[in-house]
Structures are given as C-alpha cells and as structure tokens.
Design a protein around this motif. Structure first.
Motif, PDB file in Angstrom:
ATOM      1  N   ILE A 123       0.838  -1.203   0.000  1.00 34.65           N
ATOM      2  CA  ILE A 123       0.000   0.000   0.000  1.00 34.65           C
ATOM      3  C   ILE A 123       0.871   1.250   0.000  1.00 34.65           C
ATOM      4  CG2 ILE A 123      -1.852   1.238   1.161  1.00 34.65           C
ATOM      5  CD1 ILE A 123      -2.566  -1.364   2.600  1.00 34.65           C
ATOM      6  N   GLU A 124       0.660   2.111  -0.968  1.00 29.62           N
ATOM      7  CA  GLU A 124       1.368   3.385  -1.064  1.00 29.62           C
ATOM      8  C   GLU A 124       0.378   4.520  -0.795  1.00 29.62           C
ATOM      9  OE1 GLU A 124       4.883   5.653  -1.754  1.00 29.62           O
ATOM     10  OE2 GLU A 124       4.586   3.481  -1.642  1.00 29.62           O
ATOM     11  N   VAL A 125       0.738   5.414   0.117  1.00 30.92           N
ATOM     12  CA  VAL A 125      -0.107   6.578   0.406  1.00 30.92           C
ATOM     13  C   VAL A 125       0.234   7.692  -0.574  1.00 30.92           C
ATOM     14  CG1 VAL A 125      -0.700   8.358   2.097  1.00 30.92           C
ATOM     15  CG2 VAL A 125      -0.336   5.987   2.843  1.00 30.92           C
ATOM     16  N   ILE A 126      -0.752   8.135  -1.314  1.00 28.68           N
ATOM     17  CA  ILE A 126      -0.565   9.227  -2.278  1.00 28.68           C
ATOM     18  C   ILE A 126      -1.711  10.218  -2.097  1.00 28.68           C
ATOM     19  CG2 ILE A 126      -0.351   9.874  -4.702  1.00 28.68           C
ATOM     20  CD1 ILE A 126       0.655   7.087  -5.313  1.00 28.68           C
ATOM     21  N   HIS A 127      -1.384  11.407  -1.639  1.00 36.00           N
ATOM     22  CA  HIS A 127      -2.399  12.438  -1.399  1.00 36.00           C
ATOM     23  C   HIS A 127      -2.924  13.022  -2.706  1.00 36.00           C
ATOM     24  CE1 HIS A 127      -0.789  13.240   2.925  1.00 36.00           C
ATOM     25  NE2 HIS A 127      -1.788  12.381   2.942  1.00 36.00           N
ATOM     26  N   LEU A 128      -4.067  13.668  -2.608  1.00 30.08           N
ATOM     27  CA  LEU A 128      -4.683  14.349  -3.740  1.00 30.08           C
ATOM     28  C   LEU A 128      -4.354  15.838  -3.665  1.00 30.08           C
ATOM     29  CD1 LEU A 128      -8.175  12.560  -3.657  1.00 30.08           C
ATOM     30  CD2 LEU A 128      -5.951  11.723  -4.460  1.00 30.08           C
ATOM     31  N   ALA A 129      -5.068  16.657  -4.434  1.00 25.80           N
ATOM     32  CA  ALA A 129      -4.829  18.104  -4.455  1.00 25.80           C
ATOM     33  C   ALA A 129      -6.142  18.803  -4.779  1.00 25.80           C
ATOM     34  CB  ALA A 129      -3.742  18.459  -5.470  1.00 25.80           C
ATOM     35  N   SER A 130      -6.126  20.108  -4.783  1.00 26.00           N
ATOM     36  CA  SER A 130      -7.337  20.857  -5.114  1.00 26.00           C
ATOM     37  C   SER A 130      -7.582  20.815  -6.623  1.00 26.00           C
ATOM     38  CB  SER A 130      -7.213  22.321  -4.683  1.00 26.00           C
ATOM     39  OG  SER A 130      -8.293  23.087  -5.223  1.00 26.00           O
ATOM     40  N   PRO A 131      -8.813  20.466  -7.036  1.00 26.61           N
ATOM     41  CA  PRO A 131      -9.111  20.435  -8.469  1.00 26.61           C
ATOM     42  C   PRO A 131      -9.574  21.767  -9.036  1.00 26.61           C
ATOM     43  CG  PRO A 131     -10.948  19.543  -7.253  1.00 26.61           C
ATOM     44  CD  PRO A 131      -9.906  19.919  -6.232  1.00 26.61           C
ATOM     45  N   LEU A 132      -9.739  22.794  -8.206  1.00 34.81           N
ATOM     46  CA  LEU A 132     -10.262  24.075  -8.691  1.00 34.81           C
ATOM     47  C   LEU A 132      -9.181  24.843  -9.445  1.00 34.81           C
ATOM     48  CD1 LEU A 132     -12.412  25.240  -5.642  1.00 34.81           C
ATOM     49  CD2 LEU A 132     -13.135  23.976  -7.684  1.00 34.81           C
TER      50      LEU A 132
END
Length: 400
Positions: free
Chosen positions: A185-194
């Motif tokens: 399992i690799e933790v990969i954060h997201l970001a703001s799509p705006l």
C-alpha cells in the motif's frame, strides 16, 4: 507505459471527489508524459469526463443518449427515467471496458471502482487499485444488506499488484479490515481540483458553507442543530449548501422544525461558481464522521476560505494546523467552534494564511508522479494478478 482505465466512476458519479481524482490523474499522467492513457468509449453524464472523452473522440452520444435526453423532457417519472438510463449506460460501458481489456493493448490496468468484473479478462496483466476510504466497513449499517462493496474491495485488494491509499488514515483503516501486506500500500495524497476561475452567483450577505453530500455519516443533522444554536447570536448568518442534490423532505422538515427555513440555502453549482462560494464564505464547515481524504478542505485553502473541521479520520492529517477542530459527535462542540471563529477576525486571517501554506504540500503533479512510480514498480517487480501476496480477507482483521 500504457495504462488502461475503465468506466466505473463514469457510471457512478455525475459529480464527485473520485471522478475529480481520476480526471486530474489522467490529465497529469498524459500531460507530463508519465504514461500513455487509454480509456474505453463511454456514455456518461459525468461533468469532469464529458469534455475529456469528447476531446479524445470517446464520448458516446448516439441514439440511446439522445433518447434519454428526450425522455427527460416528457412527463414520465424522473426517477424511472434515470433508473433506466443508469442501467443502460452501465451495461454498454461495461461491455466497452471488457472489449478494451480483451484487446490487451496495455501494460497495466487501473480500475476506477471496486467491481471485480475485469478479473477474468486481464490475462496475467497487473492492476493497481485505489482505495478511497473504508466507509462501508466502518459504517455497514448505513448501506443496504446486499451491498457488495466491502466484499469486492477485499477481493481486489488481495489480487492487486499494488494499492494506492489516498491518506495515511485510509491505509491504517485498510489494514484494520483487510489482511494485506502493508508494503503493498502506497499513500498518495490528492490536491485541489479548482482552477481559480470564478463565476458570481446570488448568495446571502453572510454565510457559512457546506460542500458535498449530506448523507448519514456526513453528519449534516448535527450541523443543522449547531447552526440553530447560533441563529440568535448571529441573526444575519445563513447556511449555504453546495451539492447537486437539493434538500430532501426529511432535511426540509428538520430545517422547518428548527426555525431555519429562511436561513438555509441549497445550490447546485459548477466549479467556477463553487470557487465564488468559497471566496465569499465566512468559513467552510465540514462535520463528517469519516472521510478518506476531504477534497473540500484543499478547495477552501485554495480560495482563502477558513476551515472548521471534525477532528476525526484523515481530516487533521490533511489540514494540519490550518483549521479549527471540533468533536462531530457533540453539537455543543460544533456550535462553540463555529461561534469562536465567526467572532474572531484575527484568527480568521491567520487560518487563511496557514491554509495557503498548507496547500503547497499538495499538487496533482506529485500525485501523478508518485502514481506512475507505483505503476513502474508493479511492472518491474513482475507482480501479476493472482500472485499470492496476501492471505484471504478475514473480516475485521487485526491491524498494525
């Protein structure tokens, strides 16, 4: 490196965080030459993917699509029309994904949700699974008894060559409920799509903002109770809810009983209008009992909107010291935290500043780069579907 994605989230969402995630991931993988992305042709109402599919010549708007659009203008019951349309889309889109799988013109497969339909069509090719949250496992009573999401998720987690968790909290929750190798399992954060584009819409003069769904674990009823407690102290304050779904009958009844009929507004908005709402809100309120990531937090940071959050699940991991926190199970805690920020302009400015700084930790470029690294590792390691890298799921397995 050729990566095939499927149709599932196009069927499941017209709007939503998961479809935003895959739209940004696919766009950045292609735009940064990290992978050659393949998609099946699809019928969809998904606002993120319709322009992308049209650009790629993959948007299916044939007779069936026009027929459903025409039916929506008739007097037939809307729910029945939408049910038929969803079933029709799902059947045709699934077949299109299967045809792409059978062509075998890809190196790795990345399904967009948990239906295991594809396992019989991989022919030894590896797949990477993104797990967004463990809501079905943690709150099983919120879902129908015949819901197969947990079962399917566990099966795919065991068979996947690699797993992406969108927060460290989600990874820990995966390991609580599914007995898989943590190294997988690799933790990969997201970001703001705006994008920053803003479109003005009519709003109350002063309001707090709630964004997204309002179903049970979202804890919206507790928010309404807390907001009712603020009504006398802040007589000019309104609650604006940005969501594709209007208030349902039970919500309207509760709003009426609490004396908030003229203080609560539900708006269905596009991204530019949502940006406007964030920029002019007194604050974002996010009372959820559980989240896998919480995209509205970063959206608010991107729009200089201070944030008030539940102190549960992944939310402190994402927001850090750039938010105020409350106990979502305690209405008095929610009310008191809201009141404290609404009365403190200095703290509000400090949170806006911290939010800007916190936002710099998250980018779609990093999400795409780290995801491509997971793909390459799975291909380099020779991991393949069916390799016994995890034991069978045993319900509530012991966590780390």
């Amino acid at each position: 490196m050729r990566v095939l994605f499927d149709h599932q989230i196009l069927d499941a969402q017209a709007h939503g965080g998961v479809s935003r995630y895959f739209h940004q991931l696919i766009s950045n993988l292609e735009g940064r030459d990290l992978a050659t992305v393949q998609l099946p042709p699809a019928y969809t109402d998904n606002t993120c993917f319709r322009p992308l599919l049209a650009e790629l010549g993959l948007q299916r708007d044939g007779v069936r699509s026009r027929l459903m659009q025409g039916l929506r203008k008739t007097g037939l019951p809307r729910k029945e029309i939408e049910r038929v349309w969803r079933r029709t889309k799902r059947r045709h889109n699934r077949q299109a994904s299967i045809e792409k799988l059978k062509q075998q013109d890809f190196d790795l497969f990345h399904p967009t949700y948990y239906d295991p339909y594809f396992l019989d069509h991989l022919e030894g090719k590896p797949f990477v699974l993104t797990i967004y949250d463990m809501i079905h496992e943690m709150f099983p009573g919120y879902f129908k008894p015949d819901d197969k999401t947990s079962e399917h998720k566990a099966l795919l987690a065991m068979e996947a060559a690699g797993i992406i968790a969108i927060s460290s909290c989600t990874k820990a929750d995966i390991l609580r409920y599914i007995d898989v190798d943590p190294e997988k399992i690799e933790v990969i954060h997201l970001a703001s799509p705006l994008t920053g584009e803003s479109e003005e819409i009519a709003v109350p003069g002063r309001y707090i903002l709630h964004v997204g769904e309002r179903c049970r674990y979202k804890n919206f009823r507790a928010l309404l109770a807390a907001f009712a407690g603020l009504a006398a102290t802040f007589p000019d304050l309104h609650l604006v809810c940005a969501s594709p779904k209007r208030f349902d009958r039970s919500e309207l009844d509760l709003i009426q009983r609490l004396g908030l009929a003229d203080r609560c507004v539900s708006l269905s908005v596009n991204d530019a209008q949502l940006t406007f709402l964030y920029r002019h809100a007194a604050l974002l309120i996010f009372p959820s009992l559980y989240e896998g990531f919480g995209l509205p937090v970063l959206e608010a940071f991107a729009c200089d909107c201070p944030v008030v959050l539940s102190d549960t699940s992944c939310l402190p991991e994402i927001a850090g010291d750039a938010a105020l926190y409350f106990d979502p199970a305690d209405v008095a805690s929610i009310e008191g935290t809201l009141s404290f920020l609404l009365s403190n302009s200095t703290l509000r400015q400090a949170l806006i500043h911290r939010g800007r700084e916190r936002l710099q930790r998250f980018s779609w470029a990093t999400t795409a780069e780290r995801t491509a690294a997971v793909y390459k590792k799975c291909l380099t390691d020779g991991s393949r579907y069916g390799k016994p890298d995890a034991v069978a799921a045993g319900g509530r397995a012991a966590g780390p």
